[in-house]
Design an enzyme around this catalytic site. Sequence first.
Site, PDB file in Angstrom:
ATOM      1  N   ARG A  60       0.893  -1.274  -0.095  1.00  0.00           N
ATOM      2  CA  ARG A  60       0.032   0.062  -0.018  1.00  0.00           C
ATOM      3  C   ARG A  60       0.723   1.324   0.044  1.00  0.00           C
ATOM      4  O   ARG A  60       0.257   2.415  -0.341  1.00  0.00           O
ATOM      5  CB  ARG A  60      -0.998  -0.005   1.025  1.00  0.00           C
ATOM      6  CG  ARG A  60      -1.816  -1.106   1.292  1.00  0.00           C
ATOM      7  CD  ARG A  60      -3.049  -1.475   0.222  1.00  0.00           C
ATOM      8  NE  ARG A  60      -3.783  -2.303   0.479  1.00  0.00           N
ATOM      9  CZ  ARG A  60      -4.636  -2.836  -0.696  1.00  0.00           C
ATOM     10  NH1 ARG A  60      -4.389  -2.289  -1.684  1.00  0.00           N
ATOM     11  NH2 ARG A  60      -5.630  -3.476  -0.254  1.00  0.00           N
ATOM     12  N   HIS A  85      -4.328 -10.377 -13.924  1.00  0.00           N
ATOM     13  CA  HIS A  85      -5.490 -10.413 -12.954  1.00  0.00           C
ATOM     14  C   HIS A  85      -6.536 -10.388 -14.222  1.00  0.00           C
ATOM     15  O   HIS A  85      -6.840  -9.600 -14.904  1.00  0.00           O
ATOM     16  CB  HIS A  85      -5.629  -8.993 -12.470  1.00  0.00           C
ATOM     17  CG  HIS A  85      -6.987  -8.774 -11.800  1.00  0.00           C
ATOM     18  ND1 HIS A  85      -7.036  -8.468 -10.165  1.00  0.00           N
ATOM     19  CD2 HIS A  85      -8.056  -8.613 -12.276  1.00  0.00           C
ATOM     20  CE1 HIS A  85      -8.287  -8.398  -9.927  1.00  0.00           C
ATOM     21  NE2 HIS A  85      -8.896  -8.343 -11.098  1.00  0.00           N
ATOM     22  N   ASP A 109      -2.310 -12.911  -1.988  1.00  0.00           N
ATOM     23  CA  ASP A 109      -2.982 -11.582  -2.080  1.00  0.00           C
ATOM     24  C   ASP A 109      -3.382 -10.999  -0.892  1.00  0.00           C
ATOM     25  O   ASP A 109      -4.466 -10.314  -0.638  1.00  0.00           O
ATOM     26  CB  ASP A 109      -4.327 -12.055  -2.964  1.00  0.00           C
ATOM     27  CG  ASP A 109      -5.013 -10.486  -3.788  1.00  0.00           C
ATOM     28  OD1 ASP A 109      -4.389  -9.579  -3.670  1.00  0.00           O
ATOM     29  OD2 ASP A 109      -6.094 -10.793  -4.280  1.00  0.00           O
ATOM     30  N   HIS A 133      -7.115  -3.308   4.601  1.00  0.00           N
ATOM     31  CA  HIS A 133      -7.552  -2.040   4.652  1.00  0.00           C
ATOM     32  C   HIS A 133      -8.051  -1.545   5.949  1.00  0.00           C
ATOM     33  O   HIS A 133      -7.860  -2.474   7.000  1.00  0.00           O
ATOM     34  CB  HIS A 133      -9.304  -2.319   3.675  1.00  0.00           C
ATOM     35  CG  HIS A 133      -8.980  -2.775   2.385  1.00  0.00           C
ATOM     36  ND1 HIS A 133      -8.716  -1.657   1.506  1.00  0.00           N
ATOM     37  CD2 HIS A 133      -9.179  -3.960   1.703  1.00  0.00           C
ATOM     38  CE1 HIS A 133      -8.662  -2.182   0.219  1.00  0.00           C
ATOM     39  NE2 HIS A 133      -8.987  -3.558   0.434  1.00  0.00           N
ATOM     40  N   GLY A 162     -10.718  -7.101  -0.795  1.00  0.00           N
ATOM     41  CA  GLY A 162      -9.487  -7.497  -0.341  1.00  0.00           C
ATOM     42  C   GLY A 162      -9.652  -8.118   1.119  1.00  0.00           C
ATOM     43  O   GLY A 162     -10.282  -7.589   2.085  1.00  0.00           O
TER      44      GLY A 162
END
Length: 436
Positions: free
Chosen positions: A64, A179, A305, A309, A324
């Site tokens: 991130r 993806h 993956d 958040h 996610g």
Amino acid sequence: MTSTLIKHARVVMGENKLVKCDLLLKDGLIAELAEDLVCEADHIVDAKMALLLPGLIDVHVHFREPGFADKETIATGSSAAARGGFTTVFAMPNLNPVVDNVAVLQNMQALNRRDAVVKIKQYAAISAGLTANKVDDLPALAKAGAIAFTNDGKGVQTADTMYQAMQAAAKVHKVLVAHVEDDSLIHAGVMNAGPSAKALGLPGASKLSETSQLARDLMIAKATGVHYHVAHLSALESVELIRIAKQHSINVTAEVSPHHLLLDDSMIVKDDANMKMNPPLRSADDRAALIAGLLDGTIDMVATDHAPHTDREKAQSMLTAPNGVTGIETSFPLLYTHLVKPGIMTWHRLLEVMNQKAAEVFGLTDAATKLAVGQPADLALFDIDHAHTIRADEFASKGSNSPFINWTIFGQTQATWVNGKQVYAAERSEAWQNVI
């Protein structure tokens, strides 16, 4: 550089046997190993018969930073990796700015070196901003050290863009990671289209979004000869397509996430954003096909993956919450508990899918793939004998958006070493101790 002697560990021998072993770590490498080592060392670690493995490798993480540091940073993400027993991770390029040119890539590499406690390999984007139809300067990005190319988070929407990208990646001998998602077939779906979505009154997303684009890409991969790697498979039909492609000598590999192996949409019984990810959880039949594909080699590796958040974001409805879930701290214990411990998967296969295949596919030379003299001292120690309940307040990651909170598992990480340096030690654990 200091030396470390690890005493009384168990290691994997052959297909599925655990044996006692001591290891000496020196100058960043495994210097000696034997059933009973007697030698001097700066540090002595009593493993207390915990399981010692080569450090795990995760080819799909989202740390991130820069751009979304409220969700995760390189420091917190790499600490979470170390807590999960991972010593090498591949960071995705969907940041702000997107890693789509050499200057941004070099800046990311510098940040990774500065802040990470594990080894980070950096992906570069296929196209500008992840959405443009013009392919990035892949040769320049490859020369600058990009591990591979991907627009993860976005499917490449036009066949010609994918064709150009595969041609460019093939020329520089780099893997292209896809993806697979056709935006025109999502129809605002927030979970798998099926009975559970109908029961909850939530819009469903068809598997066709994944499978149709995968079929397209496999034909382009065949035409270009690129090494094509498919991220986070979720559908039975996708497994079948990969299997057929391999039979026809198309150069394709694939990964699956722990959540797609252990969860399905029948387990979504309320509007819970911690069960929202992309691709979504599919049916029980899809999940069974993913496990079968992992066991028979159709699927090459497990990748988390890891997608943290904030609590505020995930407190929303599935209609508005981001996709996610976190995964890097729970991946090994979940797979051990639910696949290895009950005898579904061998230790040998677990090592393949969580370490060796990733190193082979992406050409890693600085990561340990076995316990042997001269290998990098990238190691992780796991307690496979005692149960642990996963808690939201224990994560090293900033994110606690896990669907596995309150699950009971075996295999908690006790210690992790990168190049012989200890980068994680479990708090209040009796499974290891230093005696100087």
